[in-house]
Design an enzyme around this catalytic site. Structure first.
Site, PDB file in Angstrom:
ATOM      1  N   ARG A  12      33.338  39.091  42.200  1.00  0.00           N
ATOM      2  CA  ARG A  12      34.701  39.051  41.659  1.00  0.00           C
ATOM      3  C   ARG A  12      35.506  40.298  42.059  1.00  0.00           C
ATOM      4  O   ARG A  12      36.327  40.248  42.957  1.00  0.00           O
ATOM      5  CB  ARG A  12      34.646  38.882  40.124  1.00  0.00           C
ATOM      6  CG  ARG A  12      35.955  38.431  39.493  1.00  0.00           C
ATOM      7  CD  ARG A  12      36.983  39.518  39.291  1.00  0.00           C
ATOM      8  NE  ARG A  12      36.515  40.603  38.441  1.00  0.00           N
ATOM      9  CZ  ARG A  12      37.190  41.729  38.263  1.00  0.00           C
ATOM     10  NH1 ARG A  12      38.341  41.928  38.865  1.00  0.00           N
ATOM     11  NH2 ARG A  12      36.700  42.688  37.506  1.00  0.00           N
ATOM     12  N   ASP A  13      35.229  41.420  41.445  1.00  0.00           N
ATOM     13  CA  ASP A  13      36.019  42.624  41.742  1.00  0.00           C
ATOM     14  C   ASP A  13      35.796  43.046  43.188  1.00  0.00           C
ATOM     15  O   ASP A  13      36.703  43.536  43.857  1.00  0.00           O
ATOM     16  CB  ASP A  13      35.630  43.759  40.781  1.00  0.00           C
ATOM     17  CG  ASP A  13      36.756  44.762  40.555  1.00  0.00           C
ATOM     18  OD1 ASP A  13      37.701  44.776  41.359  1.00  0.00           O
ATOM     19  OD2 ASP A  13      36.673  45.533  39.593  1.00  0.00           O
ATOM     20  N   HIS A 204      33.646  51.025  33.630  1.00  0.00           N
ATOM     21  CA  HIS A 204      33.976  50.240  34.845  1.00  0.00           C
ATOM     22  C   HIS A 204      34.746  51.184  35.767  1.00  0.00           C
ATOM     23  O   HIS A 204      35.965  51.304  35.668  1.00  0.00           O
ATOM     24  CB  HIS A 204      34.828  49.031  34.425  1.00  0.00           C
ATOM     25  CG  HIS A 204      35.319  48.179  35.551  1.00  0.00           C
ATOM     26  ND1 HIS A 204      34.835  46.904  35.793  1.00  0.00           N
ATOM     27  CD2 HIS A 204      36.269  48.381  36.499  1.00  0.00           C
ATOM     28  CE1 HIS A 204      35.472  46.374  36.824  1.00  0.00           C
ATOM     29  NE2 HIS A 204      36.358  47.258  37.273  1.00  0.00           N
ATOM     30  N   HIS A 206      35.932  52.691  39.355  1.00  0.00           N
ATOM     31  CA  HIS A 206      36.132  52.577  40.800  1.00  0.00           C
ATOM     32  C   HIS A 206      35.883  53.964  41.397  1.00  0.00           C
ATOM     33  O   HIS A 206      35.993  54.973  40.710  1.00  0.00           O
ATOM     34  CB  HIS A 206      37.544  52.052  41.085  1.00  0.00           C
ATOM     35  CG  HIS A 206      37.675  50.580  40.758  1.00  0.00           C
ATOM     36  ND1 HIS A 206      37.753  49.610  41.721  1.00  0.00           N
ATOM     37  CD2 HIS A 206      37.700  49.918  39.570  1.00  0.00           C
ATOM     38  CE1 HIS A 206      37.835  48.415  41.150  1.00  0.00           C
ATOM     39  NE2 HIS A 206      37.810  48.570  39.841  1.00  0.00           N
ATOM     40  N   CYS A 237      41.719  46.403  43.231  1.00  0.00           N
ATOM     41  CA  CYS A 237      42.600  45.435  42.591  1.00  0.00           C
ATOM     42  C   CYS A 237      43.853  45.308  43.434  1.00  0.00           C
ATOM     43  O   CYS A 237      44.473  46.313  43.788  1.00  0.00           O
ATOM     44  CB  CYS A 237      42.957  45.889  41.175  1.00  0.00           C
ATOM     45  SG  CYS A 237      44.175  44.823  40.391  1.00  0.00           S
ATOM     46  N   ASN A 246      34.696  49.162  43.360  1.00  0.00           N
ATOM     47  CA  ASN A 246      33.844  49.573  42.252  1.00  0.00           C
ATOM     48  C   ASN A 246      32.786  50.496  42.831  1.00  0.00           C
ATOM     49  O   ASN A 246      32.384  50.360  43.984  1.00  0.00           O
ATOM     50  CB  ASN A 246      33.094  48.370  41.671  1.00  0.00           C
ATOM     51  CG  ASN A 246      33.959  47.474  40.845  1.00  0.00           C
ATOM     52  OD1 ASN A 246      34.187  46.334  41.213  1.00  0.00           O
ATOM     53  ND2 ASN A 246      34.436  47.958  39.725  1.00  0.00           N
TER      54      ASN A 246
HETATM   55  P1  HMG Z   1      53.087  34.292  36.165  1.00  0.00           P
HETATM   56  O1  HMG Z   1      53.633  34.062  37.549  1.00  0.00           O
HETATM   57  O2  HMG Z   1      53.920  35.021  35.165  1.00  0.00           O
HETATM   58  O3  HMG Z   1      52.550  32.939  35.505  1.00  0.00           O
HETATM   59  O4  HMG Z   1      51.690  35.042  36.327  1.00  0.00           O
HETATM   60  P2  HMG Z   1      53.177  31.537  35.228  1.00  0.00           P
HETATM   61  O5  HMG Z   1      52.599  31.082  33.946  1.00  0.00           O
HETATM   62  O6  HMG Z   1      54.678  31.589  35.381  1.00  0.00           O
HETATM   63  O7  HMG Z   1      52.576  30.640  36.408  1.00  0.00           O
HETATM   64  C1  HMG Z   1      52.929  30.799  37.765  1.00  0.00           C
HETATM   65  C2  HMG Z   1      52.132  29.774  38.595  1.00  0.00           C
HETATM   66  O8  HMG Z   1      50.742  30.093  38.538  1.00  0.00           O
HETATM   67  C3  HMG Z   1      52.244  28.349  38.056  1.00  0.00           C
HETATM   68  O9  HMG Z   1      52.109  27.483  39.166  1.00  0.00           O
HETATM   69  C4  HMG Z   1      51.032  28.214  37.182  1.00  0.00           C
HETATM   70  O10 HMG Z   1      50.594  26.900  37.024  1.00  0.00           O
HETATM   71  C5  HMG Z   1      50.015  29.023  37.955  1.00  0.00           C
HETATM   72  P3  HMG Z   1      53.369  26.669  39.741  1.00  0.00           P
HETATM   73  O11 HMG Z   1      53.892  25.871  38.590  1.00  0.00           O
HETATM   74  O12 HMG Z   1      54.339  27.739  40.210  1.00  0.00           O
HETATM   75  O13 HMG Z   1      52.789  25.876  40.863  1.00  0.00           O
HETATM   76  N1  HMG Z   1      48.967  29.584  37.081  1.00  0.00           N
HETATM   77  C6  HMG Z   1      47.648  29.436  37.270  1.00  0.00           C
HETATM   78  N2  HMG Z   1      46.946  28.775  38.209  1.00  0.00           N
HETATM   79  C7  HMG Z   1      45.590  28.824  38.096  1.00  0.00           C
HETATM   80  N3  HMG Z   1      44.948  29.489  37.136  1.00  0.00           N
HETATM   81  C8  HMG Z   1      45.612  30.154  36.192  1.00  0.00           C
HETATM   82  C9  HMG Z   1      47.025  30.148  36.238  1.00  0.00           C
HETATM   83  N4  HMG Z   1      47.978  30.694  35.462  1.00  0.00           N
HETATM   84  C10 HMG Z   1      49.160  30.351  35.983  1.00  0.00           C
HETATM   85  N5  HMG Z   1      44.959  30.827  35.242  1.00  0.00           N
HETATM   86  C11 HMG Z   1      49.446  35.355  35.558  1.00  0.00           C
HETATM   87  C12 HMG Z   1      50.905  35.388  35.202  1.00  0.00           C
HETATM   88  C13 HMG Z   1      48.675  35.980  34.433  1.00  0.00           C
HETATM   89  C14 HMG Z   1      48.982  33.907  35.782  1.00  0.00           C
HETATM   90  C15 HMG Z   1      49.247  36.156  36.884  1.00  0.00           C
HETATM   91  O14 HMG Z   1      49.841  37.408  36.731  1.00  0.00           O
HETATM   92  C16 HMG Z   1      47.806  36.335  37.271  1.00  0.00           C
HETATM   93  O15 HMG Z   1      47.115  35.380  37.642  1.00  0.00           O
HETATM   94  N6  HMG Z   1      47.331  37.592  37.218  1.00  0.00           N
HETATM   95  C17 HMG Z   1      45.944  37.914  37.543  1.00  0.00           C
HETATM   96  C18 HMG Z   1      45.899  39.107  38.478  1.00  0.00           C
HETATM   97  C19 HMG Z   1      44.474  39.440  38.807  1.00  0.00           C
HETATM   98  O16 HMG Z   1      43.613  38.571  38.878  1.00  0.00           O
HETATM   99  N7  HMG Z   1      44.205  40.736  39.032  1.00  0.00           N
HETATM  100  C20 HMG Z   1      42.889  41.195  39.359  1.00  0.00           C
HETATM  101  C21 HMG Z   1      41.930  41.099  38.223  1.00  0.00           C
HETATM  102  S1  HMG Z   1      42.123  42.420  37.036  1.00  0.00           S
HETATM  103  C22 HMG Z   1      41.248  43.724  37.725  1.00  0.00           C
HETATM  104  O17 HMG Z   1      40.833  43.675  38.854  1.00  0.00           O
HETATM  105  C23 HMG Z   1      40.943  44.926  36.842  1.00  0.00           C
HETATM  106  C24 HMG Z   1      39.497  44.946  36.358  1.00  0.00           C
HETATM  107  O18 HMG Z   1      38.589  44.947  37.438  1.00  0.00           O
HETATM  108  C25 HMG Z   1      39.258  46.193  35.492  1.00  0.00           C
HETATM  109  C26 HMG Z   1      39.738  47.473  36.168  1.00  0.00           C
HETATM  110  O19 HMG Z   1      39.312  47.770  37.291  1.00  0.00           O
HETATM  111  O20 HMG Z   1      40.549  48.142  35.535  1.00  0.00           O
HETATM  112  C27 HMG Z   1      39.166  43.713  35.485  1.00  0.00           C
HETATM  113 MG    MG Z   2      38.052  46.687  38.585  1.00  0.00          MG
END
Ligand code: HMG
Ligand code: MG
Length: 284
Positions: A12-13, A204, A206, A237, A246
């Protein structure tokens, strides 16, 4: 021998930020190899918007393709109810909700304020609890934010407490851009430990600045025994500019072993998985 656990993040990450769209079959092969290494928990993928993170667009296919080993919890990220529905259909063993300790990163990563994101997580956590699926929580940018600068420890404690109140069984504290130092990690943990015991926390980290192992040492001194890491040190990210991977699982495992902790990991399998993870990345 005292125990410490590594929660494997590689699929994932580790892979979410790779430019080459990695075929699902290759991700499945990595997860299947990691399943032989002795991990109790592996984060497999994210049910996030494919517009935001195209690399994770094959989440359902990857979850359907892996061969599950008994005793391993296969975890996925879920930012909202749509993601939760995907995770449940894919029979994820646990899910994770992920919040930010800074407004700048919350906006960049989730398109929401911290308060809005926490509101969005409430129904996800409730649904998971009703379905008997454990929920883990992340707090990102726990010491430094690429948008807002240094993060006040009290903000991390507040968000961690909110995730605990939603029922998260463990909170993972993310140094998302790898700029934490043992002193800032220690100060952050000092604040968080006023809210949650060390047994409910994970580090966690990096490794952007090469200080992740020192930050793990600072966390061990505070009583933490769970650390997130990714084989091969891959990752970052997409919404945290400059963030590197990571900390590498093989380095954390060797470090913990030197300190006298038993991680239960098979170092030969870990080395093989690290090679596979690096190969998945393709030419730079
Ligand atoms: P948004 O654009 O505000 O959402 O994004 P929305 O509700 O307006 O939806 C936009 C489009 O996305 C729509 O499609 C939805 O259906 C679709 P359209 O109608 O335009 O065709 N959609 C989805 N599709 C599939 N699965 C879903 C989903 N949700 C909406 N779950 C949202 C808001 C939260 C969805 C977006 O910002 C997002 O997906 N963010 C995730 C970003 C991400 O994954 N970042 C990396 C992970 S976090 C990380 O790495 C940190 C961590 O490792 C810890 C650390 O290191 O600190 C965990
Ligand atoms: Mg991370």
């Amino acid at each position: 021998m005292p125990r410490a656990e590594i929660f494997e993040m590689g699929p994932r990450d580790g892979l979410q930020n790779e430019k080459r769209l990695i075929p699902a079959a290759e991700k499945i092969a990595l997860v299947d190899l990691l399943s032989r290494a002795g991990f109790r928990r592996i984060e497999v993928t994210s049910f996030v918007s494919p517009k935001w993170v195209p690399q994770m667009g094959d989440a359902a296919e990857v979850m359907a393709g892996i061969t599950r080993a008994p005793g391993i919890s296969y975890a996925v990220l879920t930012p909202n109810m749509k993601g939760y529905e995907g995770a449940r259909a894919a029979r994820a063993d646990e899910i994770a909700i992920f919040a930010s300790a800074s407004e700048g990163f919350s906006r960049a990563n989730l398109n929401a304020t911290i308060a809005e994101s926490l509101e969005r997580f409430v129904p996800v956590a409730q649904a998971a609890q009703a379905d008997g699926i454990p929920v883990r929580g992340y707090v990102s940018v726990v010491t430094d934010c690429p948008y807002d600068g240094p993060t006040p420890p009290a903000n991390v404690a507040r968000v961690a407490a909110a995730l605990r109140d939603m029922g998260c069984y463990e909170i993972s504290l993310g140094d998302t851009i790898g700029q934490g130092r043992p002193e800032t990690i220690d100060a952050m943990l000092g604040a968080v430990l006023n809210e949650l015991p060390a047994e409910k926390l994970a580090g966690h980290y990096h490794d952007t600045a090469g200080r992740a192992l020192e930050n793990i040492d600072a966390s061990l001194a505070r009583g933490l025994r769970v650390f997130d890491a990714a084989v091969g040190g891959l990752g970052g990210c997409p919404y945290a500019p400059g963030a590197k991977g990571n900390v590498a699982t093989e380095r954390v495992a060797a470090h913990l072993a030197r300190l006298g902790y038993d991680t239960g990991l098979d170092m030969a399998v870990i080395a093989e998985a690290a090679d596979m993870a690096r190969a998945l990345r393709g030419p730079a």
